[in-house]
Design a protein around this motif. Structure first.
Motif, mmCIF file in Angstrom:
data_model
loop_
_atom_site.group_PDB
_atom_site.id
_atom_site.type_symbol
_atom_site.label_atom_id
_atom_site.label_comp_id
_atom_site.label_asym_id
_atom_site.label_seq_id
_atom_site.Cartn_x
_atom_site.Cartn_y
_atom_site.Cartn_z
ATOM 1 N N GLY A 62 -18.930 8.586 -23.755
ATOM 2 C CA GLY A 62 -17.613 9.347 -24.204
ATOM 3 C C GLY A 62 -16.566 8.992 -22.994
ATOM 4 N N GLU A 63 -15.318 9.485 -23.123
ATOM 5 C CA GLU A 63 -14.222 9.370 -22.645
ATOM 6 C C GLU A 63 -14.660 9.700 -21.013
ATOM 7 O OE1 GLU A 63 -10.210 8.763 -23.579
ATOM 8 O OE2 GLU A 63 -11.755 8.597 -24.617
ATOM 9 N N PRO A 64 -14.391 8.791 -20.019
ATOM 10 C CA PRO A 64 -14.891 8.993 -18.800
ATOM 11 C C PRO A 64 -13.850 10.181 -18.112
ATOM 12 C CG PRO A 64 -14.008 6.869 -18.770
ATOM 13 C CD PRO A 64 -14.116 7.327 -19.912
ATOM 14 N N GLY A 65 -14.453 11.189 -17.801
ATOM 15 C CA GLY A 65 -13.420 12.259 -17.397
ATOM 16 C C GLY A 65 -12.962 11.824 -15.756
ATOM 17 N N PRO A 66 -11.919 12.339 -15.381
ATOM 18 C CA PRO A 66 -11.437 11.881 -14.173
ATOM 19 C C PRO A 66 -12.240 12.493 -12.860
ATOM 20 C CG PRO A 66 -9.576 13.144 -15.224
ATOM 21 C CD PRO A 66 -11.053 13.178 -16.030
ATOM 22 N N GLU A 67 -12.240 11.797 -11.745
ATOM 23 C CA GLU A 67 -13.230 12.296 -10.676
ATOM 24 C C GLU A 67 -12.880 13.424 -10.059
ATOM 25 O OE1 GLU A 67 -15.955 10.026 -8.737
ATOM 26 O OE2 GLU A 67 -16.589 8.857 -10.747
ATOM 27 N N VAL A 68 -13.340 14.319 -9.802
ATOM 28 C CA VAL A 68 -13.013 15.519 -9.181
ATOM 29 C C VAL A 68 -14.171 16.174 -8.148
ATOM 30 C CG1 VAL A 68 -11.841 17.741 -9.292
ATOM 31 C CG2 VAL A 68 -11.078 16.061 -10.778
ATOM 32 N N ALA A 69 -14.001 16.538 -7.220
ATOM 33 C CA ALA A 69 -15.073 17.215 -6.463
ATOM 34 C C ALA A 69 -15.081 18.568 -7.327
ATOM 35 C CB ALA A 69 -14.610 17.333 -4.884
ATOM 36 N N PRO A 70 -16.431 18.895 -7.608
ATOM 37 C CA PRO A 70 -16.674 20.221 -8.584
ATOM 38 C C PRO A 70 -16.351 21.695 -7.612
ATOM 39 C CG PRO A 70 -18.629 18.695 -8.631
ATOM 40 C CD PRO A 70 -17.726 18.272 -7.570
ATOM 41 N N VAL A 76 -10.394 26.282 -6.381
ATOM 42 C CA VAL A 76 -8.904 26.232 -6.936
ATOM 43 C C VAL A 76 -8.830 27.090 -8.284
ATOM 44 C CG1 VAL A 76 -7.071 25.125 -8.059
ATOM 45 C CG2 VAL A 76 -8.123 24.133 -6.124
ATOM 46 N N VAL A 77 -9.877 27.048 -9.214
ATOM 47 C CA VAL A 77 -9.857 28.010 -10.456
ATOM 48 C C VAL A 77 -10.194 29.306 -10.207
ATOM 49 C CG1 VAL A 77 -11.282 28.658 -12.368
ATOM 50 C CG2 VAL A 77 -10.793 26.072 -11.850
ATOM 51 N N VAL A 78 -10.760 29.785 -8.883
ATOM 52 C CA VAL A 78 -11.318 30.942 -8.463
ATOM 53 C C VAL A 78 -9.760 31.894 -8.066
ATOM 54 C CG1 VAL A 78 -12.415 32.521 -7.042
ATOM 55 C CG2 VAL A 78 -13.525 30.988 -8.348
ATOM 56 N N VAL A 79 -9.206 30.957 -7.015
ATOM 57 C CA VAL A 79 -7.947 31.287 -6.680
ATOM 58 C C VAL A 79 -6.935 31.436 -7.921
ATOM 59 C CG1 VAL A 79 -5.971 30.913 -5.236
ATOM 60 C CG2 VAL A 79 -8.189 30.263 -4.339
ATOM 61 N N ALA C 217 -4.889 22.044 -17.230
ATOM 62 C CA ALA C 217 -6.131 21.446 -16.777
ATOM 63 C C ALA C 217 -5.736 20.356 -15.772
ATOM 64 C CB ALA C 217 -7.007 20.743 -17.980
ATOM 65 N N GLU C 218 -4.694 19.574 -15.930
ATOM 66 C CA GLU C 218 -4.213 18.517 -15.204
ATOM 67 C C GLU C 218 -3.884 18.978 -13.831
ATOM 68 O OE1 GLU C 218 -5.045 15.317 -15.466
ATOM 69 O OE2 GLU C 218 -3.547 14.209 -14.020
ATOM 70 N N ILE C 219 -3.143 20.003 -13.917
ATOM 71 C CA ILE C 219 -2.649 20.451 -12.648
ATOM 72 C C ILE C 219 -3.621 21.113 -11.836
ATOM 73 C CG2 ILE C 219 -1.143 22.626 -11.554
ATOM 74 C CD1 ILE C 219 0.456 22.241 -14.055
ATOM 75 N N LEU C 220 -4.915 21.765 -12.157
ATOM 76 C CA LEU C 220 -5.852 22.291 -11.496
ATOM 77 C C LEU C 220 -6.571 20.927 -10.847
ATOM 78 C CD1 LEU C 220 -6.852 25.008 -13.966
ATOM 79 C CD2 LEU C 220 -5.988 25.489 -11.623
ATOM 80 N N ARG C 221 -6.671 20.107 -11.719
ATOM 81 C CA ARG C 221 -7.717 18.793 -11.303
ATOM 82 C C ARG C 221 -6.763 18.177 -10.107
ATOM 83 N NH1 ARG C 221 -7.670 16.024 -16.383
ATOM 84 N NH2 ARG C 221 -9.118 17.234 -17.145
ATOM 85 N N ARG C 222 -5.372 18.126 -10.174
ATOM 86 C CA ARG C 222 -4.739 17.373 -9.267
ATOM 87 C C ARG C 222 -4.667 18.304 -8.086
ATOM 88 N NH1 ARG C 222 -1.814 12.950 -11.822
ATOM 89 N NH2 ARG C 222 -0.497 12.504 -9.780
ATOM 90 N N MET C 223 -4.659 19.668 -7.958
ATOM 91 C CA MET C 223 -4.602 20.347 -6.976
ATOM 92 C C MET C 223 -6.225 20.156 -6.239
ATOM 93 S SD MET C 223 -2.236 23.684 -7.512
ATOM 94 C CE MET C 223 -3.290 24.341 -8.853
ATOM 95 N N VAL C 426 -11.637 25.327 -20.553
ATOM 96 C CA VAL C 426 -12.418 24.807 -21.710
ATOM 97 C C VAL C 426 -12.178 23.184 -21.474
ATOM 98 C CG1 VAL C 426 -12.440 24.534 -24.225
ATOM 99 C CG2 VAL C 426 -12.525 26.764 -23.141
ATOM 100 N N SER C 427 -10.693 22.971 -21.385
ATOM 101 C CA SER C 427 -10.515 21.265 -21.467
ATOM 102 C C SER C 427 -11.240 20.791 -20.244
ATOM 103 C CB SER C 427 -8.875 21.490 -21.138
ATOM 104 O OG SER C 427 -8.485 20.159 -20.670
ATOM 105 N N LEU C 428 -11.326 21.268 -19.186
ATOM 106 C CA LEU C 428 -11.868 20.786 -17.782
ATOM 107 C C LEU C 428 -13.451 20.596 -18.418
ATOM 108 C CD1 LEU C 428 -10.399 22.715 -15.121
ATOM 109 C CD2 LEU C 428 -10.231 20.484 -15.412
ATOM 110 N N ALA C 429 -13.924 21.388 -18.880
ATOM 111 C CA ALA C 429 -15.209 21.361 -19.222
ATOM 112 C C ALA C 429 -15.627 20.304 -20.181
ATOM 113 C CB ALA C 429 -15.916 22.954 -19.891
ATOM 114 N N MET C 430 -14.911 20.253 -21.162
ATOM 115 C CA MET C 430 -14.958 19.049 -22.352
ATOM 116 C C MET C 430 -14.826 17.894 -21.687
ATOM 117 S SD MET C 430 -12.913 20.639 -25.495
ATOM 118 C CE MET C 430 -13.170 19.096 -26.794
ATOM 119 N N SER C 431 -13.654 17.454 -20.848
ATOM 120 C CA SER C 431 -13.624 16.050 -20.426
ATOM 121 C C SER C 431 -14.656 15.845 -19.474
ATOM 122 C CB SER C 431 -12.086 16.132 -19.798
ATOM 123 O OG SER C 431 -11.858 17.116 -18.757
#
Lengths: 139, 310, 497
Positions: A62-70, A76-79, C217-223, C426-431
């Protein structure tokens, strides 16, 4: 492996829809061509079938997702989540600059001028335009 | 504090009557609108807020709370303190329908609010193309019986139920659900429907002669079409009257309720607001105060119960 | 057709200094709100309408048109510069726009977007001015059955976006449609999947979901991606002087832009499909004709030209049903209708008869707004290219705050903000699992209209498939949908992206 698991998750969601979400969270109507459940049920069956198919044939990645440290992403998500909750509790003006400051710091910024800009720019500009100029309310 | 005293003084100044009590708001009044920003009802609510503010000197902050035709807004309104600082404008039909059909899921009742004023009722008509082979409901039903049924477009649940009432003697009207008055008119003109409900978009087409009005679905006739009888006058004891009204959480106290109500009714009688009501709803301000608005809601409950056959 | 004197008087009304000032003001606001992620021209128009009550009708409408047109180009700016679409319509522009900007040519990429946007917009405005009456009459022929077929046609463009895995693409599309079933069902008006939140009665807000999935989603990823040691600006501008757009480069895109403008105009004239779908449809068609230059998805200017000409053409064309038959073609057109109405002007059949002068004034204002957009755009793109030299550590947190503010304002509460945040997750999980997010979004955008028109179609056909033969336009559209799905599906999965 990840691919097979995601297929299983999709199929599981289909089952969840059919077994619980659709029966409990839609109303039954006794007439008409397209009942409230018709399209959701079709989607649920499709998810179940497609999910099982994915589990069996994971196929190309599938579409390769961008690489991010989980770990960092989760942090960041929690904050941000905490920030949004605090905003609904305490209002925009006290919370937004703090949230912005935290995020600027998490991004590794240590220069005072830039930190000040990050804290000041969006929260203060939004407040000035929306609240003061347009007389609309913020959180 | 000084500002509020001046506000109160102004409020007293504009009201000659002794009905004005000592009450004045202790801060900005929030006027919640149960619809999204940018529509005619949003503009209407904002104009009422502005006129009220100009006339009384109070600060009025208008906020949009869209969702479920006002249900989301009233749900929230029922939970705020009854101090007269928060009031909400919505429309009667979605509230009445949800209280009738799924009362267990709606976290408020009619008694959760003190009613302040009615704004106006939306003018709901049943219309058809000019060349349709019928001019009234009886003709529409005959046409439906003699062909493969007649397609009648609607855009809200009570309208569909009204069609069911018309169909009760084996009528062959087939309701088609659409999203807006504009979509209904488009499908009428395109010949995809035989008749349709409409709340105003049809009026220019009556003038141009492309559409004709079959009935008023309200309790009374419409000002722009005084010769077209209502559904009730055509022999079916049913009507749909969506009334825009303003309410506050219950427990205001009589003085607060009458101060707010008088201020709102005065604002609705201002020329700009009268114009806006005419432009948005094609009618005059209703002028109903607290008692009449509450009575309207109680009558509406009975009427909606009839519509749902309860 | 009104007489020449009325037409000239209308244009005369438009070309006054006051009107120009308001158009300019509108375009500046539009470009700004378009460029700030989370805040879009639709919301700016909604907020502006009550203020325009005090203005003369033509000035009010010109101002709103200025905001709308400015916002169309504005949305492309962050899409290109930081891969975060300012408005959903500009999401497709990021596909080639961001790689080009990231390779050091942000000026070239944003200029291409500006010129393509103004080109597409002007094309559809001219169609509107000269052909709105006959096209509107054609549009009347589109009943529910035809619209349902058109929806299926629009779904078929998804075939071009599905990416390398057919199964994952289908899952994303089904999830999008499922998400669109939340809220009152179209046939019976019963609530579905609302979990006690009456805000969901009208379905999940399109704005909140689109901003969440695409921008937040892109902003979170970039941060999460920036590290302590490196604090570069989002884009480093290349020093070799190839950051402008030459006339030859513009002209090389002329067919691409024409096709985009035609696609946008057709989709815009029919209510309900929207500019996001138009942009992707134009992009998918352009990618089919790969000419061996820069690969698509790696910074091909034709990719930018295709999407921006199409999404901008939609907006002019949205006014065709509005002026022809009084039916809004989109949310922004519906806002224009309410602006007309609060000034006591009823859109409808008599509009051209009773208000000819006003309508020609509006046409004048639209052309003026296009020119203003071009001129202001030159300045604002320089400004934004300069602004993103700020460190990413400042840009992305600020963008997030603006998203929160924008979604709060347009959905009227924190509920919308929470929904936006969930959509981002959801977007992050999907990608992360390889499901194409954009397929989800387009299916979600189309889902509600699809279910509604399907319900109407079933009532009208009364369950008889033979009755479909009475709808030749629908049959043609269905055949085209199948053909397009096969054509796009073949090319779309040949290459990633």
């Amino acid at each position: 492996m990840m691919a097979r698991l995601s297929g299983l998750a999709v199929a599981g969601f289909g089952v969840l829809l059919l077994a619980w979400l659709i029966p409990v969270h839609t109303e039954t109507v006794g007439y008409g061509w397209l009942r409230p459940q018709t399209l959701p049920r079709a989607c649920a069956v499709a998810l179940l079938v497609l999910g099982l198919a994915l589990t069996i044939w994971p196929g190309p990645a599938g579409e390769p997702g961008p690489e991010v440290a989980p770990g960092r992403l989760a942090f960041v998500v929690v904050v941000v989540c905490a920030g949004i909750w605090a905003m609904s509790r305490f209002g925009f003006l006290p919370v937004a600059p703090v949230l912005a400051a935290l995020l600027v710091l998490i991004c590794g910024e240590r220069r005072w001028a830039w930190i000040a800009l990050g804290v000041g720019l969006a929260p203060v500009l939004s407040w000035l335009v929306v609240d003061v100029l347009l007389n609309r309310s913020l959180p | 504090m000084l500002k509020h005293m001046i506000g109160a003084a102004l409020a007293l100044g504009v009201s000659a009557g002794a009905a004005w009590a000592d009450w004045a708001p202790s801060g900005p009044i929030k006027l919640w609108i149960g619809f999204g920003a940018g529509g005619e009802t949003d503009t209407l609510g904002r104009l009422i807020g502005k006129e009220m503010s100009d006339a009384t000197g109070w600060t009025v902050v208008v906020e949009n709370k869209p969702g479920g035709g006002g249900i989301a807004m009233f749900t929230q309104l029922a939970t705020v303190p009854a101090d007269g600082q928060t009031i909400g404008m919505g429309v009667s039909m979605p509230v009445l329908v949800n209280l009738t059909v799924r009362a267990d899921q709606v976290p408020f009742t009619l008694d959760s609010f003190d009613y302040l004023a009615s704004v106006a009722s939306a003018q709901l008509a049943i219309v058809a193309r000019k060349d349709a082979p019928f001019d009234d409901l009886a003709g529409l039903l005959d046409h439906a019986a003699s062909s493969d049924g007649a397609l009648v477009g609607f855009d809200a649940k009570p309208q569909e139920l009204l069609l069911n009432v018309l169909n009760k003697d084996g009528g062959a009207l087939r309701p088609v659900s659409m999203k807006s008055s504009a979509e209904l008119v488009q499908n009428l003109l395109g010949g995809h429907l035989d008749a349709a409900f409409n709340a105003g978009t049809h009026i220019p087409y009556l003038d141009s002669g492309e559409l004709k009005m079959i009935a008023s679905a309200n309790a009374g006739r419409h000002s722009y079409a005084p010769d077209t009888p209502t559904v009730r006058e055509q022999g079916y004891d049913i009507y749909v009257d969506p009334v825009f009204y303003i309410a506050a959480p219950a427990g205001l106290g009589d003085d607060v309720q009458s101060v707010l109500s008088d201020a709102l009714l005065a604002a609705m009688n201002a020329d700009t607001v009268r114009d806006a009501i005419q432009n948005a709803l094609h009618t005059e301000p209703s002028g109903d105060g607290p008692e009449a608005t509450r009575a309207m809601m109680d009558d509406g409950m009975k009427n909606v119960a009839t519509l749902f056959g309860k | 057709m009104p007489d020449l004197a009325t037409i000239l008087a209308g244009f005369g009304d438009a070309f006054t200094l006051l009107n120009l000032a308001y158009v300019l003001f509108g375009v500046v606001i539009g470009q700004f709100v378009g460029a700030v992620p989370g805040i879009g021209p639709v919301m700016a128009m909604a907020i502006a309408i009550p203020f325009t009550f005090a203005l003369d009708p033509l000035v009010a409408i010109s101002f709103l048109v200025g905001i709308n047109k400015g916002g169309l180009f504005g949305g492309a700016i962050p899409s290109i510069l930081i891969n975060t679409p300012g408005t959903p319509d500009a999401a497709a522009t990021a596909l080639d726009g961001h790689p080009l900007a990231a390779s050091g040519k942000p000026g070239k990429a944003t200029r291409m977007a500006l010129y393509a946007s103004v080109t597409g917009d002007t094309f559809s405005d001219l169609v509107l001015i000269f052909l709105s009456a006959p096209i509107a009459i054609l549009a009347l022929r589109m009943g529910p059955v035809e619209v349902c077929a058109l929806m299926l046609f629009a779904f078929s463009i998804l075939a071009g976006l599905i990416g390398p895995s057919l199964l994952r693409g289908l899952v994303a599309a089904v999830l999008g449609v499922l998400c669109a079933t939340v809220g009152l069902d179209p046939e019976h008006g019963t609530p579905r999947f609302y979990f006690g939140w009456f805000e969901l009665y009208d379905g999940p807000s399109l704005v909140a979901v689109a901003i969440g999935m695409l921008a937040v989603a892109e902003i979170l990823r970039r941060m999460a991606a920036v590290t302590r040691d490196s604090q570069p600006g989002a884009i480093r501008v290349q020093g070799d002087g190839d950051d402008r757009l030459s006339l030859a480069e513009y002209l090389s895109c002329r067919f691409v832009m024409l096709r985009g403008a035609v696609i946008g105009t057709i989709l815009g004239a029919v209510p309900g499909l929207g500019s996001t779908a138009a942009a992707y449809m134009s992009y998918a068609a352009t990618r089919q004709g790969d000419d061996g230059g820069v690969p698509f998805g790696k910074g091909n200017i034709k990719g930018i030209a295709a999407t921006e000409s199409a999404n901008s053409a939609v907006v002019g064309a949205n006014l065709i049903p509005l002026l022809g038959i009084g039916i809004p073609g989109s949310i922004s057109a519906a806002l224009l209708i309410s602006a007309f109405k609060i000034h006591g002007i009823q859109p409808g059949p008599l509009l051209f008869e009773n208000q000819a002068r006003l309508i020609y004034g509006l046409f004048g204002a639209m052309l003026m707004a296009n020119l203003t957009n071009l001129i202001v755009g030159q300045a604002s793109l320089r400004l934004w290219v300069f602004a993103i030299r700020a460190p990413t550590s400042v840009i992305f947190p600020s963008a997030l705050v603006f998203c929160i503010v924008g979604v709060y304002l347009s959905t009227g509460g924190m509920f919308g903000v929470a929904l936006m945040f969930i959509a981002a997750l959801v977007s992050l999980a999907m990608s992360a699992c390889g499901f194409p997010v954009i397929v989800f979004i387009i299916a979600f955008f189309l889902g509600e209209g699809f279910e509604r028109s399907l319900s109407q179609t079933l009532v009208i056909l009364n369950g008889s498939s033979g009755a479909l033969l009475g709808h030749p336009i629908a049959l043609v559209l269905l055949a085209m949908a199948i053909g397009l799905a096969i054509w796009l599906g073949r090319g779309g999965r040949g290459q990633p992206g």
